[in-house]
Structures are given as structure tokens and as C-alpha cells.
Design a protein around this motif. Structure first.
Motif, PDB file in Angstrom:
ATOM      1  N   LEU A   3       0.827  -1.210   0.000  1.00  0.00           N
ATOM      2  CA  LEU A   3       0.000   0.000   0.000  1.00  0.00           C
ATOM      3  C   LEU A   3       0.856   1.252   0.000  1.00  0.00           C
ATOM      4  CD1 LEU A   3      -2.857  -0.871   2.552  1.00  0.00           C
ATOM      5  CD2 LEU A   3      -3.040  -0.628   0.052  1.00  0.00           C
ATOM      6  N   LEU A   4       1.940   1.220   0.798  1.00  0.00           N
ATOM      7  CA  LEU A   4       2.832   2.371   0.888  1.00  0.00           C
ATOM      8  C   LEU A   4       3.480   2.671  -0.455  1.00  0.00           C
ATOM      9  CD1 LEU A   4       4.281   4.509   2.605  1.00  0.00           C
ATOM     10  CD2 LEU A   4       6.015   2.788   3.161  1.00  0.00           C
ATOM     11  N   CYS A   5       3.948   1.622  -1.099  1.00  0.00           N
ATOM     12  CA  CYS A   5       4.583   1.810  -2.423  1.00  0.00           C
ATOM     13  C   CYS A   5       3.597   2.344  -3.446  1.00  0.00           C
ATOM     14  CB  CYS A   5       5.163   0.478  -2.908  1.00  0.00           C
ATOM     15  SG  CYS A   5       6.607  -0.067  -1.960  1.00  0.00           S
ATOM     16  N   SER A   6       2.373   1.796  -3.413  1.00  0.00           N
ATOM     17  CA  SER A   6       1.340   2.250  -4.351  1.00  0.00           C
ATOM     18  C   SER A   6       1.023   3.718  -4.111  1.00  0.00           C
ATOM     19  CB  SER A   6       0.079   1.403  -4.198  1.00  0.00           C
ATOM     20  OG  SER A   6       0.345   0.066  -4.501  1.00  0.00           O
ATOM     21  N   GLY A   7       0.909   4.076  -2.808  1.00  0.00           N
ATOM     22  CA  GLY A   7       0.597   5.467  -2.482  1.00  0.00           C
ATOM     23  C   GLY A   7       1.683   6.409  -2.949  1.00  0.00           C
ATOM     24  N   MET A   8       2.971   5.990  -2.769  1.00  0.00           N
ATOM     25  CA  MET A   8       4.091   6.829  -3.222  1.00  0.00           C
ATOM     26  C   MET A   8       4.075   6.965  -4.737  1.00  0.00           C
ATOM     27  SD  MET A   8       7.155   5.453  -0.745  1.00  0.00           S
ATOM     28  CE  MET A   8       8.377   6.483  -1.602  1.00  0.00           C
ATOM     29  N   ALA A   9       3.759   5.900  -5.447  1.00  0.00           N
ATOM     30  CA  ALA A   9       3.715   5.941  -6.916  1.00  0.00           C
ATOM     31  C   ALA A   9       2.653   6.908  -7.396  1.00  0.00           C
ATOM     32  CB  ALA A   9       3.447   4.526  -7.465  1.00  0.00           C
ATOM     33  N   ILE A  10       1.471   6.847  -6.734  1.00  0.00           N
ATOM     34  CA  ILE A  10       0.386   7.754  -7.113  1.00  0.00           C
ATOM     35  C   ILE A  10       0.779   9.205  -6.840  1.00  0.00           C
ATOM     36  CG2 ILE A  10      -1.970   8.459  -6.561  1.00  0.00           C
ATOM     37  CD1 ILE A  10      -2.555   5.480  -5.977  1.00  0.00           C
ATOM     38  N   ALA A  11       1.384   9.424  -5.664  1.00  0.00           N
ATOM     39  CA  ALA A  11       1.799  10.781  -5.305  1.00  0.00           C
ATOM     40  C   ALA A  11       2.809  11.323  -6.293  1.00  0.00           C
ATOM     41  CB  ALA A  11       2.381  10.781  -3.882  1.00  0.00           C
ATOM     42  N   LEU A  12       3.787  10.487  -6.683  1.00  0.00           N
ATOM     43  CA  LEU A  12       4.799  10.924  -7.651  1.00  0.00           C
ATOM     44  C   LEU A  12       4.182  11.191  -9.009  1.00  0.00           C
ATOM     45  CD1 LEU A  12       7.743   8.486  -6.757  1.00  0.00           C
ATOM     46  CD2 LEU A  12       7.700  10.977  -6.460  1.00  0.00           C
ATOM     47  N   ALA A  13       3.186  10.389  -9.371  1.00  0.00           N
ATOM     48  CA  ALA A  13       2.527  10.600 -10.666  1.00  0.00           C
ATOM     49  C   ALA A  13       1.862  11.952 -10.722  1.00  0.00           C
ATOM     50  CB  ALA A  13       1.501   9.482 -10.908  1.00  0.00           C
ATOM     51  N   PHE A  14       1.169  12.323  -9.620  1.00  0.00           N
ATOM     52  CA  PHE A  14       0.506  13.615  -9.584  1.00  0.00           C
ATOM     53  C   PHE A  14       1.527  14.752  -9.478  1.00  0.00           C
ATOM     54  CE2 PHE A  14      -3.330  11.211  -8.446  1.00  0.00           C
ATOM     55  CZ  PHE A  14      -4.247  11.858  -9.251  1.00  0.00           C
ATOM     56  N   ALA A  15       2.650  14.496  -8.858  1.00  0.00           N
ATOM     57  CA  ALA A  15       3.649  15.549  -8.658  1.00  0.00           C
ATOM     58  C   ALA A  15       4.494  15.772  -9.893  1.00  0.00           C
ATOM     59  CB  ALA A  15       4.555  15.184  -7.479  1.00  0.00           C
ATOM     60  N   ALA A  16       4.516  14.811 -10.832  1.00  0.00           N
ATOM     61  CA  ALA A  16       5.407  14.887 -11.992  1.00  0.00           C
ATOM     62  C   ALA A  16       5.286  16.178 -12.781  1.00  0.00           C
ATOM     63  CB  ALA A  16       5.172  13.670 -12.904  1.00  0.00           C
ATOM     64  N   PRO A  17       4.063  16.623 -13.168  1.00  0.00           N
ATOM     65  CA  PRO A  17       3.964  17.860 -13.930  1.00  0.00           C
ATOM     66  C   PRO A  17       4.535  19.052 -13.178  1.00  0.00           C
ATOM     67  CG  PRO A  17       1.916  16.614 -14.027  1.00  0.00           C
ATOM     68  CD  PRO A  17       2.747  15.996 -12.966  1.00  0.00           C
ATOM     69  N   SER A  18       4.266  19.111 -11.875  1.00  0.00           N
ATOM     70  CA  SER A  18       4.759  20.218 -11.070  1.00  0.00           C
ATOM     71  C   SER A  18       6.271  20.209 -11.008  1.00  0.00           C
ATOM     72  CB  SER A  18       4.175  20.145  -9.656  1.00  0.00           C
ATOM     73  OG  SER A  18       4.685  21.200  -8.850  1.00  0.00           O
ATOM     74  N   LEU A  19       6.849  18.968 -10.792  1.00  0.00           N
ATOM     75  CA  LEU A  19       8.294  18.860 -10.730  1.00  0.00           C
ATOM     76  C   LEU A  19       8.920  19.245 -12.061  1.00  0.00           C
ATOM     77  CD1 LEU A  19       8.648  15.494  -8.763  1.00  0.00           C
ATOM     78  CD2 LEU A  19       9.232  17.776  -7.919  1.00  0.00           C
ATOM     79  N   ALA A  20       8.259  18.852 -13.173  1.00  0.00           N
ATOM     80  CA  ALA A  20       8.766  19.180 -14.501  1.00  0.00           C
ATOM     81  C   ALA A  20       8.761  20.682 -14.709  1.00  0.00           C
ATOM     82  CB  ALA A  20       7.915  18.491 -15.568  1.00  0.00           C
ATOM     83  N   ALA A  21       7.685  21.335 -14.268  1.00  0.00           N
ATOM     84  CA  ALA A  21       7.585  22.784 -14.433  1.00  0.00           C
ATOM     85  C   ALA A  21       8.618  23.496 -13.577  1.00  0.00           C
ATOM     86  CB  ALA A  21       6.179  23.244 -14.063  1.00  0.00           C
ATOM     87  N   ASP A  22       8.825  22.970 -12.331  1.00  0.00           N
ATOM     88  CA  ASP A  22       9.779  23.601 -11.435  1.00  0.00           C
ATOM     89  C   ASP A  22      11.207  23.476 -11.946  1.00  0.00           C
ATOM     90  OD1 ASP A  22       7.719  24.305  -9.783  1.00  0.00           O
ATOM     91  OD2 ASP A  22       7.985  22.642  -8.376  1.00  0.00           O
ATOM     92  N   SER A  23      11.499  22.427 -12.718  1.00  0.00           N
ATOM     93  CA  SER A  23      12.853  22.210 -13.226  1.00  0.00           C
ATOM     94  C   SER A  23      13.083  22.891 -14.579  1.00  0.00           C
ATOM     95  CB  SER A  23      13.131  20.712 -13.345  1.00  0.00           C
ATOM     96  OG  SER A  23      12.279  20.120 -14.318  1.00  0.00           O
ATOM     97  N   TYR A  24      12.064  23.481 -15.126  1.00  0.00           N
ATOM     98  CA  TYR A  24      12.171  24.140 -16.437  1.00  0.00           C
ATOM     99  C   TYR A  24      12.975  25.424 -16.317  1.00  0.00           C
ATOM    100  CZ  TYR A  24      10.770  26.726 -20.623  1.00  0.00           C
ATOM    101  OH  TYR A  24      10.779  27.456 -21.796  1.00  0.00           O
ATOM    102  N   PRO A  25      13.900  25.702 -17.252  1.00  0.00           N
ATOM    103  CA  PRO A  25      14.284  24.843 -18.371  1.00  0.00           C
ATOM    104  C   PRO A  25      15.507  23.996 -18.009  1.00  0.00           C
ATOM    105  CG  PRO A  25      15.191  27.015 -18.704  1.00  0.00           C
ATOM    106  CD  PRO A  25      14.449  27.065 -17.386  1.00  0.00           C
ATOM    107  N   SER A  26      15.519  22.777 -18.488  1.00  0.00           N
ATOM    108  CA  SER A  26      16.623  21.865 -18.209  1.00  0.00           C
ATOM    109  C   SER A  26      17.389  21.494 -19.481  1.00  0.00           C
ATOM    110  CB  SER A  26      16.089  20.597 -17.533  1.00  0.00           C
ATOM    111  OG  SER A  26      15.134  19.947 -18.365  1.00  0.00           O
ATOM    112  N   LYS A  27      17.015  22.101 -20.600  1.00  0.00           N
ATOM    113  CA  LYS A  27      17.706  21.865 -21.869  1.00  0.00           C
ATOM    114  C   LYS A  27      17.523  23.102 -22.756  1.00  0.00           C
ATOM    115  CE  LYS A  27      13.739  19.547 -24.070  1.00  0.00           C
ATOM    116  NZ  LYS A  27      13.274  18.308 -24.735  1.00  0.00           N
ATOM    117  N   PRO A  28      18.239  23.193 -23.881  1.00  0.00           N
ATOM    118  CA  PRO A  28      18.144  24.377 -24.747  1.00  0.00           C
ATOM    119  C   PRO A  28      16.724  24.654 -25.243  1.00  0.00           C
ATOM    120  CG  PRO A  28      20.075  23.100 -25.302  1.00  0.00           C
ATOM    121  CD  PRO A  28      19.295  22.264 -24.325  1.00  0.00           C
ATOM    122  N   ILE A  29      16.428  25.928 -25.392  1.00  0.00           N
ATOM    123  CA  ILE A  29      15.130  26.402 -25.894  1.00  0.00           C
ATOM    124  C   ILE A  29      15.347  26.950 -27.297  1.00  0.00           C
ATOM    125  CG2 ILE A  29      13.277  28.099 -25.541  1.00  0.00           C
ATOM    126  CD1 ILE A  29      14.086  28.112 -22.558  1.00  0.00           C
TER     127      ILE A  29
END
Length: 328
Positions: free
Chosen positions: A11-37
Motif C-alpha cells: 500500500l505504501l509503495c502504491s501510495g508513493m507511486a500515485i503521489a509521484l505521478a501527480f507531482a510529476a507535472p509540477s516537478l517538470a515545471a519547477d525544473s524548467y528549463p533543463s535543456k536548450p530552448i
């Protein structure tokens, strides 16, 4: 007991996976830009849009700590670059240095594969630049009156260049012809710089160009400015009369330059780009450059830019319908 612990771990692993899935867009936006534009430009190198795109690419690179590369995709009234932007990944790494040509005018004339109001998102406004009626340095036309008289005496024989069918230069020429009751022949190019060559040589009679792309040639003497297509005189061309002062009304024209991104890009990324753009507009050297090109600077939000684009889309749509303009 062992089964219970294993179940809890599951259950703990599943919960962490779900949390990371929802956090992915936010983390991606926070790390922008990480490559040339890349910034796509729908005009050839040397034109007004290209000049501004390269200046902002340099400033964005400094502010965002990433390489920012300008890529020219000229042709089809700047819609080739816009189409490439619309089809790019929705990750904020493909920007578009756009004008009202491809965003508000061309969609009413050309058959496009993208929707300029949905498939490309506004980031912000760079500047609004008035147009100026220019002729070659050796042209026999010394005033707007000379041009009008020649147009009426020789219907269709005078020519005017533009950066393409449906460009603001093209529409300005159409509006001018309607205002004075005479006709000139439109000669489209892939960019203003190419048109300048033929105007200076006398192959083309005139151009209703943006002050940003023609200012260098005006100052060097290659082009002669006859009138500015704005309600008041340009601070950079104080001795050049307005069209109204020259006896012509109803043909004023501005080109606005804006920054856009692929539709559906994360709002946080758009917000960061808008903030970077508006901060860049406050830099003294940028302001000096834009004002020197005849630009009017008004930092606005991405939402305000989107609304301005929509209003321009509707305004030009009515004008194009009235003039019955169609692609050749």
C-alpha cells in the motif's frame, strides 16, 4: 504477520507511486528549463521579427541559464513557423516570435492546419511598432501626394512589397489603396530584407513596412520615408508626417510582436516565460533598442496578450472580408 507487513508495504509503495505521478507535472515545471530552448521566427534573417527574436534569445539565455537558439522558418506569411510551434511537444522548449501577421491576419486568408487561438498559447507582448511608407533613395516619389497621383494615373502599375501574402505590410497596402481610391500591385517576399533590395534598386515602387525592419535602411539613406502609418509622428522619425497629415485617413497600421508557445504548455512554464519577458523589457539596453526601432513598450500578462490577439483576429477578419482578400 508477514503477510500483513507485506500488504502494508504494498500500500505504501502504491501510495508513493500515485503521489509521484501527480507531482510529476509540477516537478517538470519547477525544473524548467533543463535543456536548450528554441525560438522559431516566421521571417528571414535581418527582418524586424528576426532582429527582436535574437535580442530576446540572448536575454532569455542569460535569465534562464540555458541556451536559446533562434531558427528561421520563413514563408507563407510566417505561418510555417507557427505551424511548427503548434505541432511541437507541449513542454515549453519551442517558442514562437510572432506578429499579428500569422496570428490574426493569415488565418483569414490561408488554409492552415492549426488554430492560432487554441493551438498556440500567448506568453506576452514585446512591442507595438507603427508602419512607415518607404520608397527607394532614387525614387521619383517625394511625398504621399506623388504616390497617390501616380497610382491614379497608372492603375496597377505601381508595386508595393511585403513580407508575404497576408502580412501586415500587405494589409497596410490594401487599406491604403481603399483609402485613396486607387490600386497598386502587391509583390510578396519571404521577408522585409529581401523586399528592401528591390525597392532600393527601383524594381519595386514602395513598401508599407514596419519601422523596426526599415529603420536601419532609412537612417543609412537606402530608403526614404514618406509617412508613418500611426496617429502621431514617430519619436524616431520626427520629420516624417503621418498619413493623416498627408491627407489620408483610415489606413493606419501597427505590427505587434509577441512571444507564444505551443498550446497546452504547463501554465507554470508560461508564467515563468511571461515574467522573464516582462523583466527583459525593463532592461535599459532593451528599452533603448526597442524605442530606437520605433517600438511602443507595454508589458502585459499572458492572459492580456491572449485577449489582444483575439481582438486583433476579429478586427482583421472583418477588414479582409470587406476587401475580399484571398490567397493567390
Amino acid at each position: 504477520m508477514i503477510k500483513s507487513i507485506a500488504f502494508q508495504r504494498g500500500l505504501l509503495c502504491s501510495g508513493m507511486a500515485i503521489a509521484l505521478a501527480f507531482a510529476a507535472p509540477s516537478l517538470a515545471a519547477d525544473s524548467y528549463p533543463s535543456k536548450p530552448i528554441r525560438i522559431l521566427v516566421g521571417a528571414s534573417a535581418g527582418g524586424g521579427t528576426d532582429i527582436l527574436a535574437r535580442m530576446f534569445a540572448d536575454k532569455f539565455s542569460q535569465a534562464l541559464k540555458q541556451s536559446v537558439i533562434v531558427e528561421n522558418r520563413p514563408g507563407a506569411s510566417q505561418t510555417i513557423a507557427a505551424d511548427n510551434t503548434a505541432r511541437a511537444p507541449k513542454d515549453g522548449y519551442t517558442l514562437l516570435a510572432a506578429t499579428n501577421t500569422n496570428q490574426a491576419i493569415a488565418p483569414h486568408i490561408l488554409k492552415l492546419s492549426y488554430d492560432p487561438l487554441k493551438d498556440i498559447n500567448a506568453v506576452g507582448l514585446i512591442a507595438k511598432v507603427p508602419h512607415v511608407l518607404v520608397v527607394g533613395k532614387d525614387s521619383p516619389y517625394k511625398s504621399v501626394k506623388d504616390v497617390i497621383e501616380a497610382m491614379k494615373a497608372n492603375p496597377g502599375q505601381l508595386t508595393y512589397g511585403s513580407s508575404g501574402i497576408g502580412s501586415t505590410q500587405h494589409i497596410a497596402g490594401v487599406a491604403f489603396g481603399l483609402a485613396v481610391g486607387a490600386e497598386a500591385t502587391h509583390v510578396p517576399y519571404k521577408g522585409s530584407s529581401q523586399a528592401h533590395i528591390d525597392i532600393i534598386s527601383g524594381e519595386v515602387s514602395m513598401m508599407f513596412d514596419t519601422s523596426s525592419s526599415s529603420m536601419a535602411q532609412i537612417r543609412s539613406g537606402g530608403l526614404r520615408a514618406l509617412a508613418v502609418l500611426s496617429p502621431k509622428r514617430s519619436a524616431q522619425l520626427p520629420d516624417v508626417p503621418t498619413l493623416a497629415e498627408s491627407g489620408v485617413s483610415g489606413a493606419d497600421m501597427y505590427t505587434w510582436y509577441g512571444m507564444f508557445v505551443t498550446g497546452g504548455t504547463d501554465p507554470k512554464t508560461v508564467e515563468l516565460l511571461n515574467k522573464t519577458l516582462n523583466q527583459t523589457l525593463e532592461l535599459p539596453d532593451v528599452r533603448e533598442r526597442l524605442l530606437g526601432l520605433g517600438g511602443e513598450i507595454t508589458p502585459i500578462s499572458a492572459a492580456e496578450m491572449a485577449e489582444m490577439n483575439r481582438e486583433e483576429f476579429e478586427r482583421f477578419g472583418k477588414l479582409i472580408k470587406k476587401a475580399n482578400l484571398k490567397a493567390n
